[in-house]
Design a protein around this motif. Structure first.
Motif, PDB file in Angstrom:
ATOM      1  N   LEU C  72      24.370  -6.232  29.287  1.00  0.00           N
ATOM      2  CA  LEU C  72      23.443  -5.235  29.823  1.00  0.00           C
ATOM      3  C   LEU C  72      22.026  -5.793  29.760  1.00  0.00           C
ATOM      4  O   LEU C  72      21.299  -5.777  30.723  1.00  0.00           O
ATOM      5  CB  LEU C  72      23.538  -3.930  29.032  1.00  0.00           C
ATOM      6  CG  LEU C  72      24.852  -3.169  29.143  1.00  0.00           C
ATOM      7  CD1 LEU C  72      24.781  -1.881  28.346  1.00  0.00           C
ATOM      8  CD2 LEU C  72      25.180  -2.856  30.604  1.00  0.00           C
ATOM      9  N   ILE C  87      22.289  -7.427  33.521  1.00  0.00           N
ATOM     10  CA  ILE C  87      22.980  -6.887  34.692  1.00  0.00           C
ATOM     11  C   ILE C  87      22.483  -5.477  35.010  1.00  0.00           C
ATOM     12  O   ILE C  87      23.097  -4.748  35.768  1.00  0.00           O
ATOM     13  CB  ILE C  87      24.505  -6.933  34.489  1.00  0.00           C
ATOM     14  CG1 ILE C  87      25.209  -6.900  35.842  1.00  0.00           C
ATOM     15  CG2 ILE C  87      24.979  -5.821  33.567  1.00  0.00           C
ATOM     16  CD1 ILE C  87      26.669  -7.239  35.754  1.00  0.00           C
ATOM     17  N   VAL C  88      21.369  -5.079  34.417  1.00  0.00           N
ATOM     18  CA  VAL C  88      20.788  -3.775  34.734  1.00  0.00           C
ATOM     19  C   VAL C  88      19.382  -3.981  35.282  1.00  0.00           C
ATOM     20  O   VAL C  88      18.778  -5.030  35.072  1.00  0.00           O
ATOM     21  CB  VAL C  88      20.715  -2.855  33.488  1.00  0.00           C
ATOM     22  CG1 VAL C  88      22.090  -2.619  32.924  1.00  0.00           C
ATOM     23  CG2 VAL C  88      19.796  -3.440  32.444  1.00  0.00           C
ATOM     24  N   TRP C  91      16.345   0.454  31.787  1.00  0.00           N
ATOM     25  CA  TRP C  91      17.000   1.471  30.971  1.00  0.00           C
ATOM     26  C   TRP C  91      15.969   2.485  30.515  1.00  0.00           C
ATOM     27  O   TRP C  91      14.764   2.215  30.575  1.00  0.00           O
ATOM     28  CB  TRP C  91      17.701   0.849  29.762  1.00  0.00           C
ATOM     29  CG  TRP C  91      16.790   0.028  28.882  1.00  0.00           C
ATOM     30  CD1 TRP C  91      15.954   0.485  27.924  1.00  0.00           C
ATOM     31  CD2 TRP C  91      16.639  -1.380  28.908  1.00  0.00           C
ATOM     32  NE1 TRP C  91      15.285  -0.558  27.343  1.00  0.00           N
ATOM     33  CE2 TRP C  91      15.695  -1.723  27.916  1.00  0.00           C
ATOM     34  CE3 TRP C  91      17.228  -2.409  29.661  1.00  0.00           C
ATOM     35  CZ2 TRP C  91      15.307  -3.042  27.669  1.00  0.00           C
ATOM     36  CZ3 TRP C  91      16.842  -3.718  29.405  1.00  0.00           C
ATOM     37  CH2 TRP C  91      15.900  -4.018  28.422  1.00  0.00           C
ATOM     38  N   LEU C 103      22.474  -0.065  36.568  1.00  0.00           N
ATOM     39  CA  LEU C 103      23.007  -1.391  36.886  1.00  0.00           C
ATOM     40  C   LEU C 103      22.446  -1.926  38.206  1.00  0.00           C
ATOM     41  O   LEU C 103      22.082  -1.145  39.091  1.00  0.00           O
ATOM     42  CB  LEU C 103      24.539  -1.318  37.014  1.00  0.00           C
ATOM     43  CG  LEU C 103      25.327  -1.574  35.737  1.00  0.00           C
ATOM     44  CD1 LEU C 103      25.148  -0.444  34.758  1.00  0.00           C
ATOM     45  CD2 LEU C 103      26.796  -1.772  36.062  1.00  0.00           C
ATOM     46  N   ALA C 117      29.607   1.033  36.877  1.00  0.00           N
ATOM     47  CA  ALA C 117      29.394   1.729  35.603  1.00  0.00           C
ATOM     48  C   ALA C 117      30.720   1.957  34.888  1.00  0.00           C
ATOM     49  O   ALA C 117      30.758   2.038  33.660  1.00  0.00           O
ATOM     50  CB  ALA C 117      28.681   3.050  35.856  1.00  0.00           C
ATOM     51  N   VAL C 120      31.365  -0.862  32.553  1.00  0.00           N
ATOM     52  CA  VAL C 120      30.524  -0.777  31.361  1.00  0.00           C
ATOM     53  C   VAL C 120      31.074   0.278  30.413  1.00  0.00           C
ATOM     54  O   VAL C 120      31.185   0.064  29.201  1.00  0.00           O
ATOM     55  CB  VAL C 120      29.064  -0.450  31.750  1.00  0.00           C
ATOM     56  CG1 VAL C 120      28.199  -0.343  30.512  1.00  0.00           C
ATOM     57  CG2 VAL C 120      28.520  -1.503  32.703  1.00  0.00           C
ATOM     58  N   HIS C 153      26.477   3.102  39.703  1.00  0.00           N
ATOM     59  CA  HIS C 153      25.609   2.116  39.067  1.00  0.00           C
ATOM     60  C   HIS C 153      24.753   2.692  37.951  1.00  0.00           C
ATOM     61  O   HIS C 153      23.768   2.086  37.562  1.00  0.00           O
ATOM     62  CB  HIS C 153      24.720   1.447  40.127  1.00  0.00           C
ATOM     63  CG  HIS C 153      25.503   0.716  41.162  1.00  0.00           C
ATOM     64  ND1 HIS C 153      26.183  -0.443  40.890  1.00  0.00           N
ATOM     65  CD2 HIS C 153      25.758   1.005  42.464  1.00  0.00           C
ATOM     66  CE1 HIS C 153      26.813  -0.860  41.986  1.00  0.00           C
ATOM     67  NE2 HIS C 153      26.578   0.006  42.950  1.00  0.00           N
TER      68      HIS C 153
END
Lengths: 292, 324, 547
Positions: C72, C87-88, C91, C103, C117, C120, C153
């Protein structure tokens, strides 16, 4: 009294023969040198071999201060080599003693009583002789934990059967001899026969076996220590090699590797030479050939 | 005792030995300190259930007798259990390493037997001459040098100082070579470890062939052959060497046990990825199932080799034939 | 026969000679593509591709998976070690309890399936459950409903406890493709994972357990495609072999832990090789077993021992000067490091005096003090793993130094697995003192769990059997404090308590000696711990061939 002087006479002939044998003499001399080295380590070694030295002396090549150079903790290699002889010889002699005594006992009992006793004991001996020695020693040493006494124990456990087998075959031929028969006739008990009559005649053989066992024990100690199964706080030649090999700098520090290797090889070769000489001398007919 | 009886006796003895080995193997490893299951985790925060589950997976949740039964049952099915450190079946782990060891041992042994027998025969034939003394002393010395010590010396000289050989391994790591190039690469890596084993063996075979040769040379039939006026070479080939080789054959079997020692040492020094190195790794990880497996393998092969040698011996030894 | 023999021998000799000559021309693979080769020891090598301990606790594994899997977020390079989105896109959180990650939209796994998602969520729930592995305080989620897939995502999850501080939660966690792992969800650890499908910048090409990992760059990577075409992790039988491979140009740098201080001079002389001396990531300390009934339980004895240890000499002897003294779990270059901790300067006189005054006298005149309680010699077992040669050396030096203040140390050298079993079970009293080493890293708040009391959920990492309610309270408060300044104060306090109580006595922070080649690649990234560690895979992302 007569018997004793007879024995002394025999021994002196044996020794004279041995020393006139070139290999025997060479082996004996080198071994004596190492034994003296072990006894007088404290005088010969310049410093405490385990004590770490000054920072500026780390991994120094041989010099007048450090005849054989130093290792990665600035410890004197010369002293380590000297003190290392103690461990090798202790392991060698103690293990050989245990091995030969226990092996002889088993061989004696098996050979003397024969029949069922022999069958059982010899099956056990055969079984032990079948087991691959080094893996067995590695396994045992790993399970028992690193210490010199464990190595002695392991070596003894693994090597007594050879002696037992050799002694037994000797006993088999001895017990048919007239002098044993004679003793039996005058009413000597089994113990008296075994230890009073037969054992003395096995002693030369035990001697020869002991030399072989010492060689094996010294070798075993070196290998096990090198493989990292020795006591890391004691300094033996095998341990020196182990640490040198782990340090990652042996290429630069030949002086760290050569002394222990030379010592191990010299000691083992000497014992082999001595062993060969002894078995030559003990061979029937050798005495006559040499004119004794 | 007939030949059949002889064979039967040997086979029964071998089977009994194997049974004993299995028992000893089981006992030794139960003596080991520490909890093998807990040792498998580097992370100490393992839950009790997970530990218990792992114990079940490895059959360690049962009492000793139960473990023994399970162990023997498993063995009967060729199941040696799971390796702690590899988390794979022991048999698989070992099987993967066997080829490397075989290549090394067979090559070294063949070269050693050839050289050793040739030199030993020569030495025995010429016994008493300067050549003989030289060969004898040299062999005795070679035979006495521990393989690992020799290996270190070879490594220092030929891999560091005159860096013409690699420092270890079986092939250039991830070289991605194929075909003949790969074979060259392996041979190049094998040279030093094989040499360290060969030197030890040559010494042994020389000593053996020599003494056996001297024995044979003293026999009547050789003298007879001489008196018949046969050529020296023919006597050597047809009579002397043939008979002198008998003990050499025996010792090859007995020696497998020792061969194992040389292999463990050489493989450790030269990081050769075989069974010998596996022993070392298994010891340092306290991987008991693996260690058990390797030990069994070694013991089995020694017993088996001895049996085969005994049988061959029974077949070729004239004395046994005569008694049938 | 004689003649024949001779011929044979000669032929053998000639053949050997021929071999010698042939072999000197060692095979050299042609490098059309740029291949970055990196060396590891066989002990560090990855044995299989399963998740779990192999990925976390083998050195090769810890560097391997971050190349093949995306995380992440990822820790940025030195000196700031900022948390960077991987990969985001970003946040957010309001209360440090519920976190929302957005994401990137175009990420795909190596098999072409999109990263969503769902993947994840799957990883977040099942990976920490794949006990015994991947269980960290920052991915502790109590029930499945706390993980919400908002849309394809966007993912939101609620932690069991607040996770404030510089770094977001779910650190150092691969995003596993759900479509591959779903059937194995009960036992993620057991899945063989032969293809290693991830979404990272590199793809697995070939793997041979214990030998090598061969990766190629992921040309379709959604983010910045690496400049090198291939990365190969090779394993060598010994440190010597790695050093030699580096000198010969078979590898570009050493994959983990670098090289020994003894080899620095040698490398400096080697052409096309430079040596990066980086601050270390590992800390080395003494762990005292406070469970066992003996004088070690007395804080004063522990403090005296620390005064009896000459760290400067340790650093010179064992690391040839390539190490720094350490006094805290926190690295001095981080802002949360407390600079005012007691340093326990080397002062044997003071140490002796402390022991005398406390009543630890040498009553039987053997040079070793006697416990004031039972009267037995103050002789302690010092547990060291044989697999750590530097620490074995360190232990030998410490043993000598402590002897000078009248305390005997007996080295107990065991294999690594036994060592771990022993230190993590202090209640079984299998050691008195241990040498320990961990790599807390910049995001290192997990290291404090090593001192959490057994009564407060600390069983596990707490090797010292340390139990101090005040410490635990401070630790809980620190973990919950959202105000960075206040959190720092609490961290300061933790360091103070630890340094005064000495359940663990910090010794040194060894530098990392990282020799690397300069002729084929450039752009390697150096952080604490060197060019390649579990917190630094930037060298692989950023390296480029020299044209």
């Amino acid at each position: 009294m007569n018997r004793l002087s007879n024995k002394i006479e025999k021994l002196s002939v044996f020794l004279r023969l041995l020393f006139s044998h070139r290999m025997g003499l060479a082996g004996f001399s080198v071994i004596s040198l190492f034994v003296l080295m072990a006894i007088f380590s404290s005088f010969l070694g310049t410093v405490d071999p385990a004590r770490t030295g000054a920072v500026e002396n780390i991994l120094k090549s041989p010099s007048s201060g450090f005849w054989f150079g130093t290792d990665d903790l600035a410890r004197d290699i010369w002293s380590q080599t000297i003190f290392g002889s103690r461990i090798s010889l202790t392991v060698g002699f103690v293990a050989a003693l245990i091995t030969v005594i226990s092996g002889t006992l088993v061989g004696l009992v098996a050979g003397f009583y024969g029949k069922f006793v022999e069958e059982v004991l010899m099956r056990i001996v055969d079984f032990f002789m079948m087991l691959p020695e080094l893996p067995l020693m590695i396994v045992l040493a790993a399970v028992l934990g690193p210490s010199m006494w464990n190595i002695i124990l392991v070596v003894s456990l693994v090597s007594w059967p050879t002696t037992a087998r050799v002694v037994r075959s000797q006993v088999l031929s001895l017990k048919e001899r007239p002098f044993v028969e004679a003793s039996r006739c005058i009413g000597a008990g089994s113990l008296r026969l075994m230890f009073g009559e037969i054992l003395p005649n096995v002693i030369p053989l035990m001697f020869a076996q002991a030399v072989i066992m010492i060689t094996e024990a010294i070798y075993a100690e070196a290998v096990l220590s090198f493989l990292g199964l020795g006591d890391p706080t004691s300094i033996s030649w095998g341990m020196m090699l182990h640490f040198a090999f782990e340090s990652g700098v042996i290429a630069r520090a030949m002086w760290w590797v050569v002394p222990p290797i030379v010592s191990i090889v010299a000691l083992i070769v000497s014992f082999s030479l001595l062993g060969t000489a002894i078995s030559d001398v003990l061979e029937p007919g050798y005495k006559e050939k040499k004119g004794f | 005792m007939g030949l059949k009886g002889f064979i039967l006796r040997k086979v029964v003895a071998a089977c009994l030995t194997i049974v004993a080995i299995v028992c000893v193997n089981f006992v030794i490893f139960r003596m080991a300190p520490g909890d093998p299951v807990r040792m498998m985790f580097r992370d100490p925060r393992v839950s009790a259930e997970n530990l218990q589950e792992m114990r079940q997976t490895f059959g360690l949740d049962k009492p000793l007798s139960g473990q023994f039964v399970a162990y023997v049952k498993g063995l009967a099915h060729g199941n040696l259990g799971l390796s702690f450190s590899h988390r794979r079946p022991v048999l698989e782990v070992i099987a993967q390493k066997i080829p490397a060891t075989l290549i090394l041992v067979v090559t070294a042994l063949m070269i050693a037997i050839f050289l050793g027998v040739a030199l030993g025969a020569l030495s025995g034939w010429k016994s008493g001459t300067k050549l003989d003394t030289f060969v004898l002393t040299a062999s005795l010395t070679m035979y006495s040098i521990p393989t690992f010590a020799l290996g270190i010396i070879l490594l220092l000289v030929f891999a560091y100082h005159i860096a013409i050989f690699p420092l270890g391994g079986m092939a250039t790591p991830a070289s991605l070579l194929e075909g003949p190039e790969l074979i060259w690469d392996v041979l190049w890596h094998m040279f030093l470890p094989a040499l360290s084993i060969v030197i030890w063996y040559v010494g042994e075979y020389v000593l053996l062939t020599r003494s056996s040769m001297i024995d044979v040379m003293g026999q009547e039939y050789i003298t007879t052959a001489y008196s018949k006026g046969l050529k020296k070479f023919r006597i050597l080939k047809n009579h002397a060497l043939r008979n002198a080789l008998l003990p050499v054959v025996t010792i090859t079997g007995v020696n497998l046990g020792f061969a194992v020692a040389g292999v463990i040492e050489a493989e450790t020094v030269f990081s050769w990825p075989g069974v010998g190195r596996l022993v070392y790794d298994a010891v340092s990880h306290r991987d008991y199932p693996l260690l058990q497996g390797v030990f069994l393998l070694f013991a089995f092969s020694v017993v088996l080799a001895n049996l085969v040698i005994d049988l061959i011996y029974g077949y070729i030894d004239p004395r046994i034939k005569v008694s049938t | 026969m004689m003649k024949k023999m001779n011929k044979g021998t000669w032929m053998a000799i000639c053949l050997m000679g021929a071999f010698l000559i042939l072999f000197t021309f060692s095979p050299n693979a042609l490098a059309k593509k740029s291949r970055l080769s990196v060396g590891f020891t066989t002990e560090e090598a990855l044995e299989n591709l399963q998740t779990g301990e192999a990925w976390q606790y083998t050195e090769m594994g810890a560097v391997f998976w971050p190349l093949v899997y995306d995380q992440l977020w990822i820790m940025g390079p030195a000196p700031d070690y900022e948390p960077l989105p991987m990969i985001v896109e970003r946040w957010e959180t309001d209360d440090y309890l519920t976190w929302r990650f957005y994401l990137v939209k175009n990420a795909k796994f190596h098999d072409g399936k999109p990263v969503t998602a769902e993947d994840v969520a799957f990883t977040l729930w099942y990976l920490p459950k794949s006990n015994p592995a991947w269980d960290y305080p920052d991915n502790d989620i109590e029930d499945k409903s706390s993980i919400k897939v908002i849309d394809e995502h966007t993912i939101e999850f609620t932690l069991a406890a607040k996770w404030p501080g510089k770094y977001p939660p779910a650190s150092w966690m691969p995003v596993l493709p759900k479509h591959i792992w779903m059937p194995h969800k009960r036992k993620l650890v057991n899945f063989e994972n032969k293809k290693c499908i991830g979404s990272g910048p590199f793809k697995l090409k070939k793997f041979k357990g214990g030998e090598y990992v061969w990766m190629v760059k992921n040309k379709k990577y959604w983010g910045e495609v690496p400049a090198v075409d291939e990365v190969v992790f090779k394993s060598y039988g010994s440190q010597d072999a790695i050093n030699m491979a580096l000198k010969k140009g078979q590898i570009e740098f050493i994959g983990y832990n670098g090289s020994s201080p003894l080899s620095v001079e040698d490398f400096k002389k080697t052409e096309n090789v430079d040596v990066a001396i980086s601050p270390g990531i590992a800390l080395v300390w003494l762990g005292f077993n406070l469970h066992k009934e003996n004088a070690i339980q007395d804080k004063l004895v522990r403090q005296a021992i620390m005064h009896g240890i000459d760290r400067e000499r340790l650093i010179q002897m064992v690391y040839l000067g390539y190490a720094k003294p350490a006094d805290s779990f926190i690295y001095p270059e981080l802002p949360i490091y407390n600079p005012n901790l007691p340093k326990y300067a080397y002062n044997p006189d003071k140490a002796r005096q402390m022991l005398e005054q406390a009543g630890y006298l040498d009553k039987d005149g053997d040079g070793i003090r006697n416990d004031k309680k039972g009267g037995q010699n103050m002789s302690f077992e010092f547990l060291v793993p044989s697999a750590w040669p530097d620490e074995v050396k360190l232990a030998k030096v410490v043993k000598e130094q402590v002897k000078d203040i009248g305390i005997e140390i007996k080295l107990k050298v065991v294999d690594l697995d036994t060592y771990y079993e022993f230190i993590y079970t202090p209640k079984e009293d299998k050691f008195d003192i241990s040498i320990s080493s961990e790599e807390p890293g910049p995001n290192g708040s997990w290291i404090w769990e090593f001192a959490r009391g057994y009564n407060n959920g600390g069983a596990g990492w707490n090797q010292a059997y340390y139990d101090n309610p005040e410490f635990d309270k401070t630790l809980d408060a620190m973990n919950a404090e959202t105000n960075l300044e206040k959190q720092k104060e609490l961290t300061f306090k933790l360091q103070e308590i630890m340094a005064a109580d000495l359940p663990y006595a910090m010794l040194v922070r060894p530098d990392l000696i990282g020799p690397y080649r300069t002729d084929k690649f450039e752009g390697f990234v150096e952080t604490m711990g060197g060019l390649s560690t579990w917190i630094n895979v930037w060298s692989y992302f950023k390296a480029r061939p020299i044209k």
